[in-house]
Scaffold this motif. Structure first.
Motif, mmCIF file in Angstrom:
data_model
loop_
_atom_site.group_PDB
_atom_site.id
_atom_site.type_symbol
_atom_site.label_atom_id
_atom_site.label_comp_id
_atom_site.label_asym_id
_atom_site.label_seq_id
_atom_site.Cartn_x
_atom_site.Cartn_y
_atom_site.Cartn_z
ATOM 1 N N UNK A 24 0.845 -1.194 0.000
ATOM 2 C CA UNK A 24 0.000 0.000 0.000
ATOM 3 C C UNK A 24 0.884 1.248 0.000
ATOM 4 N N UNK A 25 2.021 1.200 0.656
ATOM 5 C CA UNK A 25 2.980 2.309 0.657
ATOM 6 C C UNK A 25 3.524 2.553 -0.743
ATOM 7 N N UNK A 26 3.904 1.512 -1.444
ATOM 8 C CA UNK A 26 4.434 1.662 -2.803
ATOM 9 C C UNK A 26 3.377 2.250 -3.737
ATOM 10 N N UNK A 27 2.124 1.869 -3.535
ATOM 11 C CA UNK A 27 1.043 2.436 -4.335
ATOM 12 C C UNK A 27 0.936 3.932 -4.130
ATOM 13 N N UNK A 28 1.069 4.383 -2.893
ATOM 14 C CA UNK A 28 1.031 5.824 -2.603
ATOM 15 C C UNK A 28 2.242 6.521 -3.195
ATOM 16 N N UNK A 29 3.406 5.946 -2.976
ATOM 17 C CA UNK A 29 4.652 6.550 -3.480
ATOM 18 C C UNK A 29 4.646 6.648 -5.004
ATOM 19 N N UNK A 30 4.274 5.582 -5.662
ATOM 20 C CA UNK A 30 4.309 5.539 -7.130
ATOM 21 C C UNK A 30 3.278 6.453 -7.777
ATOM 22 N N UNK A 36 2.191 10.218 2.859
ATOM 23 C CA UNK A 36 2.900 8.986 3.196
ATOM 24 C C UNK A 36 4.350 9.202 2.777
ATOM 25 N N UNK A 37 5.200 9.451 3.773
ATOM 26 C CA UNK A 37 6.586 9.815 3.488
ATOM 27 C C UNK A 37 7.475 8.617 3.203
ATOM 28 N N UNK A 38 7.299 7.538 3.937
ATOM 29 C CA UNK A 38 8.054 6.297 3.720
ATOM 30 C C UNK A 38 9.562 6.526 3.731
ATOM 31 N N UNK A 39 10.036 7.170 4.788
ATOM 32 C CA UNK A 39 11.459 7.511 4.895
ATOM 33 C C UNK A 39 12.388 6.306 4.807
ATOM 34 N N UNK A 48 6.741 6.431 9.184
ATOM 35 C CA UNK A 48 6.314 7.538 8.330
ATOM 36 C C UNK A 48 5.396 7.121 7.178
ATOM 37 N N UNK A 49 4.887 5.911 7.239
ATOM 38 C CA UNK A 49 3.876 5.473 6.267
ATOM 39 C C UNK A 49 2.622 5.019 7.000
ATOM 40 N N UNK A 104 -2.772 13.283 10.821
ATOM 41 C CA UNK A 104 -2.500 14.708 10.641
ATOM 42 C C UNK A 104 -1.065 14.952 10.200
ATOM 43 N N UNK A 105 -0.147 14.110 10.708
ATOM 44 C CA UNK A 105 1.264 14.232 10.319
ATOM 45 C C UNK A 105 1.949 12.894 10.526
ATOM 46 N N UNK A 106 3.116 12.769 9.925
ATOM 47 C CA UNK A 106 3.964 11.582 10.115
ATOM 48 C C UNK A 106 5.152 12.008 10.976
#
Length: 107
Positions: A24-30, A36-39, A48-49, A104-106
């Protein structure tokens, strides 16, 4: 493909197609979904995701493992029932229609 709806804290919705096998993180990033920062890049080494899974989906996604539970302690306002790290949720056809709400924030 699975359609996933990402809802920002301000209510803005992003509906994107995510290929099975991605997270789901990769879907947001791509798809350039903000919030979704995914540091850590998906290594389950940060929070951060973090998202809140929509109530209708809580029982339909795989359970959290111990590592994800530990990392959620570092998330912004985690919810024991709804919080997930999107890097740990693998997309399958069964997740078509999944809705997640961003905090609200990561941190």
């Amino acid at each position: 493909m699975a359609k996933i709806t990402y809802i920002e804290h301000n209510g803005t919705e992003h509906v994107v197609d995510v290929a099975p096998g991605l997270t789901v993180m990769e879907g947001a990033r791509d798809n350039n979904v903000p919030g979704i920062e995914a540091d850590c890049g998906g290594a389950c080494a940060c929070s951060t995701c973090h998202v809140y899974v929509d109530n209708a989906w809580i029982e339909k996604i795989p359970a959290k493992d111990a590592m994800e539970e530990d990392m959620l302690d570092f998330a912004f306002e985690p919810d024991a029932a709804r919080s997930r790290l999107t890097c740990q949720v693998k997309v399958t056809e069964d997740l078509d229609g999944l809705v997640v709400h961003m905090p609200e924030k990561q941190i």
